[in-house]
Design a protein around this motif. Sequence first.
Motif, PDB file in Angstrom:
ATOM      1  N   GLN A 209       0.822  -1.219   0.000  1.00 54.13           N
ATOM      2  CA  GLN A 209       0.000   0.000   0.000  1.00 54.13           C
ATOM      3  C   GLN A 209       0.858   1.272   0.000  1.00 54.13           C
ATOM      4  N   ILE A 210       1.622   1.442  -1.068  1.00 49.76           N
ATOM      5  CA  ILE A 210       2.498   2.605  -1.210  1.00 49.76           C
ATOM      6  C   ILE A 210       1.684   3.789  -1.739  1.00 49.76           C
ATOM      7  N   LYS A 211       1.649   4.866  -1.002  1.00 47.91           N
ATOM      8  CA  LYS A 211       0.917   6.067  -1.421  1.00 47.91           C
ATOM      9  C   LYS A 211       1.793   6.917  -2.336  1.00 47.91           C
ATOM     10  N   ILE A 212       1.248   7.228  -3.498  1.00 53.02           N
ATOM     11  CA  ILE A 212       1.963   8.050  -4.471  1.00 53.02           C
ATOM     12  C   ILE A 212       1.333   9.442  -4.469  1.00 53.02           C
ATOM     13  N   LEU A 213       2.112  10.448  -4.153  1.00 53.76           N
ATOM     14  CA  LEU A 213       1.612  11.809  -4.029  1.00 53.76           C
ATOM     15  C   LEU A 213       1.767  12.577  -5.335  1.00 53.76           C
ATOM     16  N   ASP A 214       0.849  13.528  -5.554  1.00 55.52           N
ATOM     17  CA  ASP A 214       0.978  14.383  -6.730  1.00 55.52           C
ATOM     18  C   ASP A 214       1.774  15.641  -6.367  1.00 55.52           C
ATOM     19  N   ALA A 215       1.783  16.610  -7.258  1.00 55.46           N
ATOM     20  CA  ALA A 215       2.588  17.819  -7.036  1.00 55.46           C
ATOM     21  C   ALA A 215       2.105  18.620  -5.837  1.00 55.46           C
ATOM     22  N   SER A 216       0.866  18.420  -5.442  1.00 58.02           N
ATOM     23  CA  SER A 216       0.303  19.135  -4.286  1.00 58.02           C
ATOM     24  C   SER A 216       0.434  18.318  -2.999  1.00 58.02           C
ATOM     25  N   PHE A 217       1.196  17.226  -3.072  1.00 50.12           N
ATOM     26  CA  PHE A 217       1.416  16.345  -1.925  1.00 50.12           C
ATOM     27  C   PHE A 217       0.104  15.706  -1.434  1.00 50.12           C
ATOM     28  N   ILE A 218      -0.777  15.462  -2.371  1.00 52.03           N
ATOM     29  CA  ILE A 218      -2.023  14.740  -2.096  1.00 52.03           C
ATOM     30  C   ILE A 218      -1.917  13.358  -2.717  1.00 52.03           C
ATOM     31  N   THR A 219      -2.383  12.351  -2.004  1.00 53.80           N
ATOM     32  CA  THR A 219      -2.307  10.988  -2.515  1.00 53.80           C
ATOM     33  C   THR A 219      -3.099  10.867  -3.811  1.00 53.80           C
ATOM     34  N   ARG A 220      -2.408  10.533  -4.879  1.00 56.16           N
ATOM     35  CA  ARG A 220      -3.048  10.388  -6.198  1.00 56.16           C
ATOM     36  C   ARG A 220      -3.442   8.929  -6.427  1.00 56.16           C
ATOM     37  N   TYR A 221      -2.523   8.025  -6.141  1.00 56.93           N
ATOM     38  CA  TYR A 221      -2.800   6.597  -6.315  1.00 56.93           C
ATOM     39  C   TYR A 221      -2.129   5.828  -5.181  1.00 56.93           C
ATOM     40  N   VAL A 222      -2.564   4.596  -5.011  1.00 59.30           N
ATOM     41  CA  VAL A 222      -1.942   3.688  -4.048  1.00 59.30           C
ATOM     42  C   VAL A 222      -1.537   2.423  -4.797  1.00 59.30           C
ATOM     43  N   HIS A 241     -13.710  -9.065 -16.255  1.00 56.00           N
ATOM     44  CA  HIS A 241     -14.613  -8.297 -17.120  1.00 56.00           C
ATOM     45  C   HIS A 241     -14.455  -6.814 -16.792  1.00 56.00           C
ATOM     46  N   LEU A 242     -13.765  -6.108 -17.671  1.00 56.16           N
ATOM     47  CA  LEU A 242     -13.530  -4.683 -17.459  1.00 56.16           C
ATOM     48  C   LEU A 242     -14.577  -3.869 -18.198  1.00 56.16           C
ATOM     49  N   THR A 243     -15.137  -2.898 -17.521  1.00 58.86           N
ATOM     50  CA  THR A 243     -15.992  -1.948 -18.205  1.00 58.86           C
ATOM     51  C   THR A 243     -15.104  -0.945 -18.929  1.00 58.86           C
ATOM     52  N   ALA A 244     -15.681  -0.247 -19.891  1.00 56.10           N
ATOM     53  CA  ALA A 244     -14.908   0.755 -20.623  1.00 56.10           C
ATOM     54  C   ALA A 244     -14.415   1.846 -19.676  1.00 56.10           C
ATOM     55  N   GLU A 245     -15.257   2.192 -18.706  1.00 59.97           N
ATOM     56  CA  GLU A 245     -14.872   3.228 -17.742  1.00 59.97           C
ATOM     57  C   GLU A 245     -13.697   2.774 -16.893  1.00 59.97           C
ATOM     58  N   ARG A 246     -13.740   1.510 -16.432  1.00 60.09           N
ATOM     59  CA  ARG A 246     -12.648   0.996 -15.610  1.00 60.09           C
ATOM     60  C   ARG A 246     -11.356   0.882 -16.424  1.00 60.09           C
ATOM     61  N   ALA A 247     -11.482   0.444 -17.669  1.00 54.70           N
ATOM     62  CA  ALA A 247     -10.299   0.315 -18.528  1.00 54.70           C
ATOM     63  C   ALA A 247      -9.646   1.680 -18.748  1.00 54.70           C
ATOM     64  N   GLN A 248     -10.468   2.706 -18.938  1.00 55.05           N
ATOM     65  CA  GLN A 248      -9.919   4.046 -19.132  1.00 55.05           C
ATOM     66  C   GLN A 248      -9.211   4.530 -17.871  1.00 55.05           C
ATOM     67  N   HIS A 249      -9.820   4.269 -16.711  1.00 49.77           N
ATOM     68  CA  HIS A 249      -9.194   4.662 -15.440  1.00 49.77           C
ATOM     69  C   HIS A 249      -7.841   3.979 -15.277  1.00 49.77           C
ATOM     70  N   ASP A 250      -7.786   2.671 -15.604  1.00 52.05           N
ATOM     71  CA  ASP A 250      -6.539   1.935 -15.444  1.00 52.05           C
ATOM     72  C   ASP A 250      -5.455   2.454 -16.386  1.00 52.05           C
ATOM     73  N   ARG A 251      -5.848   2.822 -17.600  1.00 50.20           N
ATOM     74  CA  ARG A 251      -4.857   3.365 -18.540  1.00 50.20           C
ATOM     75  C   ARG A 251      -4.314   4.695 -18.039  1.00 50.20           C
ATOM     76  N   GLU A 252      -5.209   5.541 -17.569  1.00 54.99           N
ATOM     77  CA  GLU A 252      -4.776   6.840 -17.043  1.00 54.99           C
ATOM     78  C   GLU A 252      -3.848   6.652 -15.848  1.00 54.99           C
ATOM     79  N   ARG A 253      -4.209   5.735 -14.970  1.00 58.52           N
ATOM     80  CA  ARG A 253      -3.379   5.460 -13.792  1.00 58.52           C
ATOM     81  C   ARG A 253      -1.995   4.966 -14.209  1.00 58.52           C
ATOM     82  N   HIS A 254      -1.974   3.990 -15.124  1.00 61.31           N
ATOM     83  CA  HIS A 254      -0.699   3.422 -15.572  1.00 61.31           C
ATOM     84  C   HIS A 254       0.177   4.493 -16.225  1.00 61.31           C
ATOM     85  N   ASN A 255      -0.422   5.315 -17.076  1.00 61.84           N
ATOM     86  CA  ASN A 255       0.355   6.340 -17.779  1.00 61.84           C
ATOM     87  C   ASN A 255       0.881   7.395 -16.808  1.00 61.84           C
ATOM     88  N   TRP A 256       0.065   7.764 -15.828  1.00 61.91           N
ATOM     89  CA  TRP A 256       0.502   8.772 -14.860  1.00 61.91           C
ATOM     90  C   TRP A 256       1.662   8.238 -14.030  1.00 61.91           C
TER      91      TRP A 256
END
Length: 288
Positions: A209-222, A241-256
């Motif tokens: 459970q590693i917390k990854i912070l953004d530029a504002s020091f707010i947890t963006r992802y874990v 079974h991934l929904t299109a919404e979940r797949a998009q979220h995962d891509r954004e998370r991975h890219n970030w």
Amino acid sequence: MADAMRYRELRNSGISEGEIRGRVDRGQLWRPFNDTYLPATSARQLPHARLRALLVRLPPAALICRQSAAPLHGFGDFVTRTTDHRVHVLLPAGVPRPRLRGVVVHETALPAEPCLVDGVWCTSPARTAVDLARTSGRIDALPVLDGALRAGRCDLDTLAAEVALHSGLPGVVKLRELLKAADAGAQCRQESQLRLIAIDGGLPRPQTQIKILDASFITRYVIDLGWEESRVGAEYDGRSHLTAERAQHDRERHNWLAAQGWRMRYFTAVDIYRRPRHVVAVLRQALA
């Protein structure tokens, strides 16, 4: 009648044999075990009604244990799932063993402290975890310990004390070693197993459970599992079974995460259970 009763008790309360049969046929009474009855309303409303009904049929010293007790303590999801739906019961050695279909009786000479959960007498969280882990394979034992810690029903010291009580029994040496790797941060059974594969493969112990912070020091992802200093993450991907919404979220998370320098590696059940060496090789290459 609010809880389980036996046939004789129903008859003594003034209900005839025919009326008992009629209530069962009409769905007013539920018979989870032979000679054990619950009103249908209680069966729907009482938590763990089947276990409560079973205890009526067992000796007073009986306790629900192992696979059947883990869900009572909140870590049933960390126990290896099987098609076996039998109820596991612990009895002191020397107590006559009842013969009931769907019930597995375990005898023990080691006293077990009774624990009452939702009206069900069962083994304590630590005893439940140790009994289960001790009799499971290594890959399935660590998730049980992790689950017990995550549920917050016991801590490492309590588990260690329980293991010490079992000294000399099969599987205890394995548990002493696995306790060093136990971690309350695991969120599912496969995460625990993935962490164990990494440790057994000679890799540094990963963090959970590693917390990854953004530029504002707010947890963006874990990140479920990883090595923060090396910026390598490992996660179990069990979504079929991934929904299109979940797949998009995962891509954004991975890219970030990739933009922040993180090298993420994802593994499936096939990798964990059939290709553990592949898992270690992939992680070792990422860490290198």
